[in-house]
Design an enzyme around this catalytic site. Structure first.
Site, PDB file in Angstrom:
ATOM      1  N   GLU A 103      -8.713 -77.251  44.947  1.00  0.00           N
ATOM      2  CA  GLU A 103      -9.589 -76.086  45.139  1.00  0.00           C
ATOM      3  C   GLU A 103     -10.319 -75.757  43.849  1.00  0.00           C
ATOM      4  OE1 GLU A 103     -11.045 -74.286  47.109  1.00  0.00           O
ATOM      5  OE2 GLU A 103      -9.869 -73.648  48.830  1.00  0.00           O
ATOM      6  N   ASP A 104     -11.534 -75.273  43.988  1.00  0.00           N
ATOM      7  CA  ASP A 104     -12.275 -74.785  42.831  1.00  0.00           C
ATOM      8  C   ASP A 104     -11.690 -73.452  42.357  1.00  0.00           C
ATOM      9  OD1 ASP A 104     -13.051 -73.591  45.210  1.00  0.00           O
ATOM     10  OD2 ASP A 104     -15.193 -73.581  44.772  1.00  0.00           O
ATOM     11  N   ASP A 107      -9.028 -66.978  45.280  1.00  0.00           N
ATOM     12  CA  ASP A 107      -9.348 -65.562  45.080  1.00  0.00           C
ATOM     13  C   ASP A 107      -8.328 -64.736  45.882  1.00  0.00           C
ATOM     14  OD1 ASP A 107     -10.751 -63.220  44.521  1.00  0.00           O
ATOM     15  OD2 ASP A 107     -12.382 -63.620  45.898  1.00  0.00           O
ATOM     16  N   PHE A 156     -17.047 -61.984  39.445  1.00  0.00           N
ATOM     17  CA  PHE A 156     -17.765 -63.026  40.183  1.00  0.00           C
ATOM     18  C   PHE A 156     -18.313 -64.067  39.207  1.00  0.00           C
ATOM     19  CE2 PHE A 156     -21.408 -64.968  42.321  1.00  0.00           C
ATOM     20  CZ  PHE A 156     -20.774 -65.388  43.484  1.00  0.00           C
ATOM     21  N   ARG A 169     -24.608 -74.309  41.418  1.00  0.00           N
ATOM     22  CA  ARG A 169     -23.496 -75.278  41.472  1.00  0.00           C
ATOM     23  C   ARG A 169     -23.623 -76.361  40.410  1.00  0.00           C
ATOM     24  NH1 ARG A 169     -20.756 -74.315  46.315  1.00  0.00           N
ATOM     25  NH2 ARG A 169     -22.040 -73.734  48.089  1.00  0.00           N
TER      26      ARG A 169
HETATM   27  P1  5GP Z   1     -10.427 -66.705  49.060  1.00  0.00           P
HETATM   28  O1  5GP Z   1     -10.263 -67.116  50.492  1.00  0.00           O
HETATM   29  O2  5GP Z   1      -9.301 -67.185  48.161  1.00  0.00           O
HETATM   30  O3  5GP Z   1     -10.671 -65.235  48.906  1.00  0.00           O
HETATM   31  O4  5GP Z   1     -11.777 -67.310  48.536  1.00  0.00           O
HETATM   32  C1  5GP Z   1     -11.990 -68.629  48.434  1.00  0.00           C
HETATM   33  C2  5GP Z   1     -13.449 -68.975  48.351  1.00  0.00           C
HETATM   34  O5  5GP Z   1     -14.288 -67.846  48.017  1.00  0.00           O
HETATM   35  C3  5GP Z   1     -13.658 -69.959  47.246  1.00  0.00           C
HETATM   36  O6  5GP Z   1     -13.403 -71.277  47.659  1.00  0.00           O
HETATM   37  C4  5GP Z   1     -15.090 -69.708  46.876  1.00  0.00           C
HETATM   38  O7  5GP Z   1     -15.924 -70.421  47.733  1.00  0.00           O
HETATM   39  C5  5GP Z   1     -15.279 -68.224  47.107  1.00  0.00           C
HETATM   40  N1  5GP Z   1     -15.125 -67.460  45.836  1.00  0.00           N
HETATM   41  C6  5GP Z   1     -14.104 -66.681  45.449  1.00  0.00           C
HETATM   42  N2  5GP Z   1     -14.324 -66.130  44.252  1.00  0.00           N
HETATM   43  C7  5GP Z   1     -15.548 -66.584  43.848  1.00  0.00           C
HETATM   44  C8  5GP Z   1     -16.352 -66.364  42.671  1.00  0.00           C
HETATM   45  O8  5GP Z   1     -16.012 -65.665  41.717  1.00  0.00           O
HETATM   46  N3  5GP Z   1     -17.549 -67.016  42.644  1.00  0.00           N
HETATM   47  C9  5GP Z   1     -17.993 -67.820  43.654  1.00  0.00           C
HETATM   48  N4  5GP Z   1     -19.170 -68.401  43.505  1.00  0.00           N
HETATM   49  N5  5GP Z   1     -17.262 -68.041  44.776  1.00  0.00           N
HETATM   50  C10 5GP Z   1     -16.048 -67.428  44.866  1.00  0.00           C
HETATM   51 MG    MG Z   2     -13.194 -73.409  47.436  1.00  0.00          MG
END
Ligand code: 5GP
Ligand code: MG
Length: 178
Positions: A103-104, A107, A156, A169
């Site tokens: 995973e990148d 969150d 963010f 990206r």
């Molecule tokens: P989660 O389901 O853990 O809340 O969020 C996962 C997805 O939300 C990540 O794979 C990403 O695509 C997006 N995301 C969460 N935080 C960020 C952020 O700070 N910047 C960006 N660009 N995308 C985020």
């Molecule tokens: Mg992701």
């Protein structure tokens, strides 16, 4: 201080490419020690955000392994069950295999929770999780994250695979919204 403007917003550099690469190298070393014992582990990269991280980390691995890319599409179901998440792109059988999610960023952990649940239904030997970035203040999940590149505040960010409304990206460094 390096800044970038994407659409209407201003971002400031917060995680330079050199530091990203150093953290990935450290993470890859620990992962290699754990995973080289496994029989052909499968890395599952979650598109779109993880494409650059995946390309960079897998080049540190010198044991036999496979790399595959998946996407989670969320759409509103027609019933009252709410959002349905469909896993697209997994063509390999994962039964009795060790799989490692790449995973990148994690969150809230909602995406990760759904992905792990789906993968476990195919009865793999183990599901491990590696993420470049982790926001602990935001995390509501119960899945253990095995490998973390860097823990970051709840801001963010963009760059290094992560976008703001589709752009950003391609940036080699990571930037935080000002
Ligand atoms: P989660 O389901 O853990 O809340 O969020 C996962 C997805 O939300 C990540 O794979 C990403 O695509 C997006 N995301 C969460 N935080 C960020 C952020 O700070 N910047 C960006 N660009 N995308 C985020
Ligand atoms: Mg992701």
């Amino acid at each position: 201080m390096k800044t970038v403007k994407l659409w209407d917003k201003e971002f400031r550099i917060s995680y330079p490419a050199t530091e990203i690469q150093a953290d990935i190298a450290a993470m890859a070393k620990i992962m290699s020690t754990d995973l080289e014992k496994e029989d052909n582990p499968l890395f599952i990269s979650v598109l779109n955000g993880s494409f650059i991280f995946t390309a960079d980390i897998v080049r540190h691995f010198s044991f036999p392994c496979e790399v595959s890319f998946v996407k989670l599409s969320s759409y509103e179901g027609t019933s009252t069950t709410g959002t349905v998440n469909e896993l697209i792109g997994l063509t390999e059988s994962i039964k009795d295999r060790t799989v490692v999610i790449l995973e990148d960023i994690v969150d809230t952990g909602i995406t990760l929770g759904k992905l792990v649940e789906t993968l476990k239904s195919y009865q793999p030997k183990a599901v491990k999780v590696a993420t470049l970035l982790y926001k602990p203040e935001s995390y509501k999940g119960s899945i253990k994250i095995d490998y973390i590149g860097k823990t970051i505040p709840n801001d963010f960010i963009v760059g290094y695979g992560l976008d703001y409304n589709g752009i950003g990206r391609n940036l080699a460094d990571i930037y935080t919204l000002v």
